[in-house]
Design a protein around this motif. Structure first.
Motif, PDB file in Angstrom:
ATOM      1  N   LYS A   1      -2.774  -0.881  17.341  1.00 64.20           N
ATOM      2  CA  LYS A   1      -2.447  -2.183  16.745  1.00 64.20           C
ATOM      3  C   LYS A   1      -3.134  -2.443  15.389  1.00 64.20           C
ATOM      4  N   ASP A   2      -3.237  -1.387  14.585  1.00 62.58           N
ATOM      5  CA  ASP A   2      -3.848  -1.548  13.263  1.00 62.58           C
ATOM      6  C   ASP A   2      -2.800  -1.703  12.153  1.00 62.58           C
ATOM      7  N   GLY A   3      -1.525  -1.760  12.535  1.00 56.97           N
ATOM      8  CA  GLY A   3      -0.462  -1.931  11.542  1.00 56.97           C
ATOM      9  C   GLY A   3       0.012  -0.636  10.923  1.00 56.97           C
ATOM     10  N   ILE A   4      -0.457   0.490  11.454  1.00 55.43           N
ATOM     11  CA  ILE A   4      -0.049   1.806  10.946  1.00 55.43           C
ATOM     12  C   ILE A   4       0.580   2.593  12.094  1.00 55.43           C
ATOM     13  N   PRO A   5       1.908   2.744  12.069  1.00 57.51           N
ATOM     14  CA  PRO A   5       2.549   3.521  13.128  1.00 57.51           C
ATOM     15  C   PRO A   5       2.414   5.017  12.869  1.00 57.51           C
ATOM     16  N   CYS A   6       2.401   5.776  13.902  1.00 60.03           N
ATOM     17  CA  CYS A   6       2.409   7.245  13.814  1.00 60.03           C
ATOM     18  C   CYS A   6       1.464   7.759  12.732  1.00 60.03           C
ATOM     19  N   GLU A   7       0.201   7.620  12.987  1.00 61.35           N
ATOM     20  CA  GLU A   7      -0.813   7.994  11.995  1.00 61.35           C
ATOM     21  C   GLU A   7      -0.802   9.483  11.657  1.00 61.35           C
ATOM     22  N   ASN A   8      -0.052  10.269  12.414  1.00 58.96           N
ATOM     23  CA  ASN A   8       0.111  11.681  12.071  1.00 58.96           C
ATOM     24  C   ASN A   8       0.962  11.861  10.809  1.00 58.96           C
ATOM     25  N   VAL A   9       1.791  10.855  10.457  1.00 60.24           N
ATOM     26  CA  VAL A   9       2.608  10.946   9.246  1.00 60.24           C
ATOM     27  C   VAL A   9       2.402   9.770   8.284  1.00 60.24           C
ATOM     28  N   CYS A  10       1.811   8.683   8.752  1.00 61.48           N
ATOM     29  CA  CYS A  10       1.529   7.523   7.886  1.00 61.48           C
ATOM     30  C   CYS A  10       0.038   7.469   7.599  1.00 61.48           C
ATOM     31  N   PRO A  11      -0.366   7.793   6.380  1.00 60.76           N
ATOM     32  CA  PRO A  11      -1.791   7.895   6.074  1.00 60.76           C
ATOM     33  C   PRO A  11      -2.528   6.565   5.925  1.00 60.76           C
ATOM     34  N   ASN A  12      -1.784   5.475   5.557  1.00 62.67           N
ATOM     35  CA  ASN A  12      -2.481   4.210   5.334  1.00 62.67           C
ATOM     36  C   ASN A  12      -1.526   3.021   5.418  1.00 62.67           C
ATOM     37  N   LYS A  13      -2.100   1.833   5.539  1.00 59.77           N
ATOM     38  CA  LYS A  13      -1.316   0.606   5.686  1.00 59.77           C
ATOM     39  C   LYS A  13      -0.571   0.255   4.400  1.00 59.77           C
ATOM     40  N   LYS A  14      -1.111   0.611   3.259  1.00 62.82           N
ATOM     41  CA  LYS A  14      -0.441   0.326   1.987  1.00 62.82           C
ATOM     42  C   LYS A  14       0.940   0.981   1.947  1.00 62.82           C
ATOM     43  N   LEU A  15       1.016   2.242   2.338  1.00 63.69           N
ATOM     44  CA  LEU A  15       2.296   2.946   2.363  1.00 63.69           C
ATOM     45  C   LEU A  15       3.235   2.297   3.381  1.00 63.69           C
ATOM     46  N   VAL A  16       2.722   1.956   4.540  1.00 63.70           N
ATOM     47  CA  VAL A  16       3.535   1.304   5.580  1.00 63.70           C
ATOM     48  C   VAL A  16       4.105  -0.008   5.039  1.00 63.70           C
ATOM     49  N   ASP A  17       3.277  -0.802   4.388  1.00 68.37           N
ATOM     50  CA  ASP A  17       3.726  -2.080   3.828  1.00 68.37           C
ATOM     51  C   ASP A  17       4.778  -1.880   2.743  1.00 68.37           C
ATOM     52  N   GLU A  18       4.633  -0.859   1.919  1.00 63.77           N
ATOM     53  CA  GLU A  18       5.631  -0.557   0.881  1.00 63.77           C
ATOM     54  C   GLU A  18       6.969  -0.203   1.506  1.00 63.77           C
ATOM     55  N   ILE A  19       6.930   0.601   2.551  1.00 64.36           N
ATOM     56  CA  ILE A  19       8.159   0.995   3.233  1.00 64.36           C
ATOM     57  C   ILE A  19       8.816  -0.217   3.891  1.00 64.36           C
ATOM     58  N   ARG A  20       8.003  -1.037   4.549  1.00 63.53           N
ATOM     59  CA  ARG A  20       8.535  -2.248   5.198  1.00 63.53           C
ATOM     60  C   ARG A  20       9.215  -3.152   4.176  1.00 63.53           C
ATOM     61  N   ALA A  21       8.613  -3.306   3.009  1.00 58.55           N
ATOM     62  CA  ALA A  21       9.212  -4.144   1.959  1.00 58.55           C
ATOM     63  C   ALA A  21      10.535  -3.559   1.467  1.00 58.55           C
ATOM     64  N   GLU A  22      10.562  -2.238   1.331  1.00 59.91           N
ATOM     65  CA  GLU A  22      11.784  -1.539   0.880  1.00 59.91           C
ATOM     66  C   GLU A  22      12.940  -1.740   1.835  1.00 59.91           C
ATOM     67  N   ILE A  23      12.667  -1.640   3.126  1.00 59.49           N
ATOM     68  CA  ILE A  23      13.735  -1.704   4.115  1.00 59.49           C
ATOM     69  C   ILE A  23      13.970  -3.108   4.639  1.00 59.49           C
ATOM     70  N   GLY A  24      13.159  -4.048   4.199  1.00 61.34           N
ATOM     71  CA  GLY A  24      13.387  -5.440   4.545  1.00 61.34           C
ATOM     72  C   GLY A  24      12.948  -5.855   5.923  1.00 61.34           C
TER      73      GLY A  24
END
Length: 88
Positions: free
Chosen positions: A64-87
């Motif tokens: 529950k740190d806001g980063i799914p699948c930490e084996n491929v998502c290195p940080n929350k910043k990238l996750v947030d960018e992707i979430r913004a892109e896909i709406g």
């Protein structure tokens, strides 16, 4: 293929891709991939992991740190960018 895949396809057929389910062809394709692959071990990109997570695979972010699948998502910043892109 799993039940979720068919529900997704049926949803697109009923509501179309312009209703927010899929913002563009790449997102729609990613959603189909996310439905077909249901574990973090099987995803190949952070984008795919985020989509899978947002579509209901809560185990993707088990700690529950806001980063799914930490084996491929290195940080929350990238996750947030992707979430913004896909709406989501």
């Amino acid at each position: 293929m799993g039940r979720g895949f068919f529900i997704f396809i049926a949803g697109l057929a009923l509501f179309g891709a312009d209703n927010g389910i899929a913002r563009d062809a790449n997102v729609g394709q990613s959603l189909v991939i996310a439905q077909a692959r249901r574990t973090c071990k099987t995803v190949s990109s952070c984008r795919e992991a985020v989509i899978m997570w947002r579509e209901g695979y809560s185990r993707a972010d088990a700690d529950k740190d806001g980063i799914p699948c930490e084996n491929v998502c290195p940080n929350k910043k990238l996750v947030d960018e992707i979430r913004a892109e896909i709406g989501c």
